[in-house]
Motif scaffolding. Structure first.
Motif, PDB file in Angstrom:
ATOM      1  N   GLY A 247       0.793  -1.444   0.185  1.00  0.00           N
ATOM      2  CA  GLY A 247       0.021  -0.004   0.012  1.00  0.00           C
ATOM      3  C   GLY A 247       0.847   1.464  -0.022  1.00  0.00           C
ATOM      4  O   GLY A 247       2.164   1.175  -0.044  1.00  0.00           O
ATOM      5  N   ALA A 248       0.107   2.346  -0.099  1.00  0.00           N
ATOM      6  CA  ALA A 248       0.884   3.715   0.037  1.00  0.00           C
ATOM      7  C   ALA A 248       1.411   3.921   1.228  1.00  0.00           C
ATOM      8  O   ALA A 248       2.539   4.721   1.405  1.00  0.00           O
ATOM      9  N   ASP A 249       1.177   3.179   2.286  1.00  0.00           N
ATOM     10  CA  ASP A 249       1.823   3.190   3.721  1.00  0.00           C
ATOM     11  C   ASP A 249       2.922   2.520   3.683  1.00  0.00           C
ATOM     12  O   ASP A 249       3.583   2.342   4.956  1.00  0.00           O
ATOM     13  N   ALA A 250       3.457   1.740   2.804  1.00  0.00           N
ATOM     14  CA  ALA A 250       4.462   0.963   2.683  1.00  0.00           C
ATOM     15  C   ALA A 250       4.373  -0.297   3.543  1.00  0.00           C
ATOM     16  O   ALA A 250       5.155  -1.008   3.793  1.00  0.00           O
ATOM     17  N   TYR A 251       3.302  -0.653   3.877  1.00  0.00           N
ATOM     18  CA  TYR A 251       2.737  -1.976   4.381  1.00  0.00           C
ATOM     19  C   TYR A 251       2.067  -2.810   3.265  1.00  0.00           C
ATOM     20  O   TYR A 251       1.372  -2.402   2.518  1.00  0.00           O
ATOM     21  N   ARG A 252       2.168  -4.158   3.673  1.00  0.00           N
ATOM     22  CA  ARG A 252       1.336  -5.131   2.625  1.00  0.00           C
ATOM     23  C   ARG A 252       0.168  -4.946   3.078  1.00  0.00           C
ATOM     24  O   ARG A 252      -0.501  -5.004   4.007  1.00  0.00           O
ATOM     25  N   GLN A 253      -0.807  -5.112   1.876  1.00  0.00           N
ATOM     26  CA  GLN A 253      -2.170  -5.402   1.943  1.00  0.00           C
ATOM     27  C   GLN A 253      -2.608  -6.502   1.736  1.00  0.00           C
ATOM     28  O   GLN A 253      -2.357  -7.338   1.083  1.00  0.00           O
ATOM     29  N   VAL A 254      -3.641  -7.031   2.924  1.00  0.00           N
ATOM     30  CA  VAL A 254      -4.136  -8.263   2.680  1.00  0.00           C
ATOM     31  C   VAL A 254      -5.783  -8.097   2.812  1.00  0.00           C
ATOM     32  O   VAL A 254      -6.401  -7.341   3.628  1.00  0.00           O
ATOM     33  N   ASN A 255      -6.494  -8.931   2.177  1.00  0.00           N
ATOM     34  CA  ASN A 255      -8.074  -9.152   2.573  1.00  0.00           C
ATOM     35  C   ASN A 255      -8.269  -9.759   3.594  1.00  0.00           C
ATOM     36  O   ASN A 255      -7.558 -10.962   4.038  1.00  0.00           O
ATOM     37  N   THR A 256      -9.217  -9.396   4.387  1.00  0.00           N
ATOM     38  CA  THR A 256      -9.404 -10.016   5.833  1.00  0.00           C
ATOM     39  C   THR A 256     -11.012 -10.730   5.591  1.00  0.00           C
ATOM     40  O   THR A 256     -12.045 -10.113   5.199  1.00  0.00           O
ATOM     41  N   LEU A 257     -11.177 -11.991   6.010  1.00  0.00           N
ATOM     42  CA  LEU A 257     -12.364 -12.765   5.962  1.00  0.00           C
ATOM     43  C   LEU A 257     -12.863 -12.850   7.250  1.00  0.00           C
ATOM     44  O   LEU A 257     -12.147 -13.005   8.323  1.00  0.00           O
ATOM     45  N   PHE A 258     -14.212 -12.502   7.461  1.00  0.00           N
ATOM     46  CA  PHE A 258     -14.707 -12.634   8.674  1.00  0.00           C
ATOM     47  C   PHE A 258     -15.780 -13.934   8.494  1.00  0.00           C
ATOM     48  O   PHE A 258     -16.765 -13.675   7.653  1.00  0.00           O
ATOM     49  N   HIS A 259     -15.514 -14.694   9.518  1.00  0.00           N
ATOM     50  CA  HIS A 259     -16.520 -15.899   9.553  1.00  0.00           C
ATOM     51  C   HIS A 259     -17.531 -15.961  10.545  1.00  0.00           C
ATOM     52  O   HIS A 259     -17.540 -15.327  11.612  1.00  0.00           O
ATOM     53  N   ARG A 260     -18.541 -16.870  10.453  1.00  0.00           N
ATOM     54  CA  ARG A 260     -19.546 -17.014  11.444  1.00  0.00           C
ATOM     55  C   ARG A 260     -19.736 -18.806  11.714  1.00  0.00           C
ATOM     56  O   ARG A 260     -19.726 -19.422  10.537  1.00  0.00           O
ATOM     57  N   PHE A 261     -19.817 -19.065  12.679  1.00  0.00           N
ATOM     58  CA  PHE A 261     -19.749 -20.565  12.974  1.00  0.00           C
ATOM     59  C   PHE A 261     -21.404 -20.796  12.691  1.00  0.00           C
ATOM     60  O   PHE A 261     -22.108 -20.519  13.179  1.00  0.00           O
ATOM     61  N   ASP A 262     -21.379 -22.209  12.188  1.00  0.00           N
ATOM     62  CA  ASP A 262     -22.490 -22.837  11.753  1.00  0.00           C
ATOM     63  C   ASP A 262     -22.727 -24.060  12.732  1.00  0.00           C
ATOM     64  O   ASP A 262     -22.049 -24.981  12.397  1.00  0.00           O
ATOM     65  N   PRO A 263     -23.785 -24.051  13.705  1.00  0.00           N
ATOM     66  CA  PRO A 263     -23.905 -25.291  14.413  1.00  0.00           C
ATOM     67  C   PRO A 263     -24.099 -26.469  13.742  1.00  0.00           C
ATOM     68  O   PRO A 263     -23.477 -27.716  14.145  1.00  0.00           O
ATOM     69  N   PRO A 264     -25.060 -26.432  12.863  1.00  0.00           N
ATOM     70  CA  PRO A 264     -25.450 -27.867  12.168  1.00  0.00           C
ATOM     71  C   PRO A 264     -24.053 -28.419  11.488  1.00  0.00           C
ATOM     72  O   PRO A 264     -24.033 -29.484  11.508  1.00  0.00           O
ATOM     73  N   GLU A 269     -18.038 -20.423   8.321  1.00  0.00           N
ATOM     74  CA  GLU A 269     -18.396 -20.042   7.173  1.00  0.00           C
ATOM     75  C   GLU A 269     -18.252 -18.469   6.856  1.00  0.00           C
ATOM     76  O   GLU A 269     -18.535 -17.709   7.816  1.00  0.00           O
ATOM     77  N   THR A 270     -17.727 -18.382   5.607  1.00  0.00           N
ATOM     78  CA  THR A 270     -17.232 -16.771   5.332  1.00  0.00           C
ATOM     79  C   THR A 270     -18.671 -15.910   5.195  1.00  0.00           C
ATOM     80  O   THR A 270     -19.440 -16.183   4.205  1.00  0.00           O
ATOM     81  N   GLY A 271     -18.826 -14.783   5.744  1.00  0.00           N
ATOM     82  CA  GLY A 271     -19.964 -14.094   5.411  1.00  0.00           C
ATOM     83  C   GLY A 271     -19.631 -12.878   4.749  1.00  0.00           C
ATOM     84  O   GLY A 271     -20.418 -12.225   4.094  1.00  0.00           O
ATOM     85  N   TRP A 272     -18.535 -12.371   5.432  1.00  0.00           N
ATOM     86  CA  TRP A 272     -18.015 -11.028   4.588  1.00  0.00           C
ATOM     87  C   TRP A 272     -16.492 -11.106   4.360  1.00  0.00           C
ATOM     88  O   TRP A 272     -15.689 -11.884   4.909  1.00  0.00           O
ATOM     89  N   ILE A 273     -16.010 -10.146   3.381  1.00  0.00           N
ATOM     90  CA  ILE A 273     -14.722  -9.954   3.410  1.00  0.00           C
ATOM     91  C   ILE A 273     -14.314  -8.463   3.247  1.00  0.00           C
ATOM     92  O   ILE A 273     -15.041  -7.626   2.922  1.00  0.00           O
ATOM     93  N   TYR A 274     -12.992  -8.064   3.912  1.00  0.00           N
ATOM     94  CA  TYR A 274     -12.596  -6.570   3.917  1.00  0.00           C
ATOM     95  C   TYR A 274     -11.800  -6.675   2.692  1.00  0.00           C
ATOM     96  O   TYR A 274     -10.699  -7.411   2.333  1.00  0.00           O
ATOM     97  N   ASN A 275     -12.445  -5.985   1.611  1.00  0.00           N
ATOM     98  CA  ASN A 275     -11.770  -5.725   0.430  1.00  0.00           C
ATOM     99  C   ASN A 275     -10.511  -4.588   0.753  1.00  0.00           C
ATOM    100  O   ASN A 275     -10.791  -3.428   0.844  1.00  0.00           O
ATOM    101  N   SER A 276      -9.259  -5.090   0.967  1.00  0.00           N
ATOM    102  CA  SER A 276      -8.034  -3.993   1.386  1.00  0.00           C
ATOM    103  C   SER A 276      -7.730  -2.939   0.236  1.00  0.00           C
ATOM    104  O   SER A 276      -7.945  -1.884   0.740  1.00  0.00           O
ATOM    105  N   PRO A 277      -7.743  -3.389  -0.874  1.00  0.00           N
ATOM    106  CA  PRO A 277      -7.178  -2.177  -1.896  1.00  0.00           C
ATOM    107  C   PRO A 277      -8.533  -1.238  -1.972  1.00  0.00           C
ATOM    108  O   PRO A 277      -8.354  -0.095  -2.245  1.00  0.00           O
ATOM    109  N   ALA A 278      -9.689  -1.606  -1.997  1.00  0.00           N
ATOM    110  CA  ALA A 278     -10.740  -0.879  -1.964  1.00  0.00           C
ATOM    111  C   ALA A 278     -11.167  -0.269  -0.687  1.00  0.00           C
ATOM    112  O   ALA A 278     -12.004   0.649  -0.770  1.00  0.00           O
TER     113      ALA A 278
END
Length: 384
Positions: A247-264, A269-278
């Motif tokens: 990134g412009a701050d001289a750090y590596r950018q990574v996408n972050t996944l937000f999971h939610r536990f499914d009891p059955p 399971e992935t519900g959301w993703i943080y789009n780091s470049p955007a």
């Protein structure tokens, strides 16, 4: 071009035996992709053995920094530093790189302190912690649902020094980027004690550097630190392993996944993703994202009566009054039962006497039990 690689200790994640071979393989690989690019390049590895942990590495870095100064003074052309070490040991090295105008490429160290570009203008990290890391993604996720009060439990891992530095980086990032007066969050932070890919990042640092070096040479531009730094940041590199975005701050950018536990299914399971470049939160699975377990909408940032019931004083007063009344009524009922029982016994006794009933008054001292017959015999007006 002079390349100096500084490695302290034998940490299984970013020590000599895990990262030195990666650097060798990386330079061999880019040499095949860009033949002749490193023909006039010297490469040195400065290694300090028997360094146990990050703190010891920081103490021993001063010795290697002296060797760096000596090699730079006796060399011609630009010098580039590579370091797979932890943030604590790379901190003084980054200060030296600033003073000597040397490009420093780190593969493990990415403490938020390096975001100070006035102090560290020549530092580039291939490990994510900055504005493109997990913490900014967490902030956007919380703001998406209006949650402002959160609890953070961060494991210190004092018994696992080989991974403690990586966890520590993100814990310090949470403290610096989330727990601030201007963040708008109320954060309860608690430390507790209970395989990163550092060596792969070392490989990718060499790969990206070679791409930039090839560009500069093909354009016949100056191999200055500023030119290298400008071409390394705010860019995505298609390396042999994966895409790497700095990134412009001289750090590596990574996408972050937000999971939610499914009891059955007993799976996350992935519900959301943080789009780091955007710099935005994107919904991956609507069904998972809207699974609020008994609710049709996300829970509010603050419960109706507050976390401790302090916002519902009238309701609490009514509950306390109800409890007090219930206690008083119960006591009155028990007292009425006792008094009624006593009155009943007295009334029965009076009714018996009024009806002419005979009563015997027996003295206890006159009641004797014979051992042979175990019977009582009447003697006169008493019993014996």
């Amino acid at each position: 071009m002079n390349i100096i690689i500084l490695i302290l200790g034998e940490d299984p994640n970013y020590g000599y035996y895990s990262t030195a071979p990666m650097y060798d393989v990386a330079f061999q690989h880019v040499g095949q992709i860009f033949p002749g690019l490193f023909a006039n390049t010297t490469r040195h590895v400065l290694y300090k053995k028997n360094v146990l942990d990050c703190s010891s590495a920081a103490a021993n870095m001063v010795e290697l920094m002296g060797q760096v100064v000596a090699r730079v003074d006796h060399s011609s052309g630009p010098t580039v530093l590579f370091s797979p070490g932890c943030s604590l040991e790379v901190g003084p090295l980054a200060d030296l790189a600033r003073e000597m105008d040397l490009l420093l490429l780190a593969s493990t160290s990415s403490d938020v302190a390096f975001m100070n570009k006035q102090r560290f203008p020549t530092f580039v990290s291939f490990c994510p912690t900055g504005k493109g890391g997990q913490v900014p993604g967490l902030i956007l996720f919380l703001k998406k649902y209006g949650w402002t009060t959160i609890s953070v439990f961060c494991e210190a891992l004092s018994n696992y020094f080989n991974v403690a530095s990586v966890f520590g980086l993100h814990c310090r990032a949470i403290k610096n980027l989330l727990i601030t007066p201007s963040s708008g969050f109320t954060v309860y932070y608690q430390d507790f004690d209970s395989v990163n890919d550092d060596s792969l990042a070392a490989y990718e640092a060499v790969d990206a550097f070679a791409m930039v070096f090839q560009e500069i040479m093909s354009l016949k531009q100056r191999t200055s630190t500023a030119n290298f730094h400008r071409r390394l940041i705010n860019r995505t590199f298609v390396t042999n392993t994966r895409n790497v975005t700095i990134g412009a701050d001289a750090y590596r950018q990574v996408n972050t996944l937000f999971h939610r536990f499914d009891p059955p299914s007993q799976k996350f399971e992935t519900g959301w993703i943080y789009n780091s470049p955007a710099a935005r939160i994107e919904t991956v699975n609507v069904e998972v994202a809207n699974r609020w377990h008994g609710r049709t909408d996300p829970p509010p940032a603050l419960p109706l009566c507050g976390f401790y019931g302090q916002l519902c004083k009238d309701a609490n007063l009514g509950q306390e009054t109800s409890k007090l009344l219930a206690g008083v009524i119960t006591s009155i009922c028990l007292l009425a039962i006792f008094v009624g029982s006593v009155i009943h016994r007295i009334s029965r006794s009076n009714a018996y006497d009024n009806a002419g009933g005979r009563r015997w008054l027996l003295e206890g001292t006159c009641l004797l039990l014979r051992a042979d017959t175990r019977s009582m015999r009447r003697t006169g007006a008493s019993w014996r």
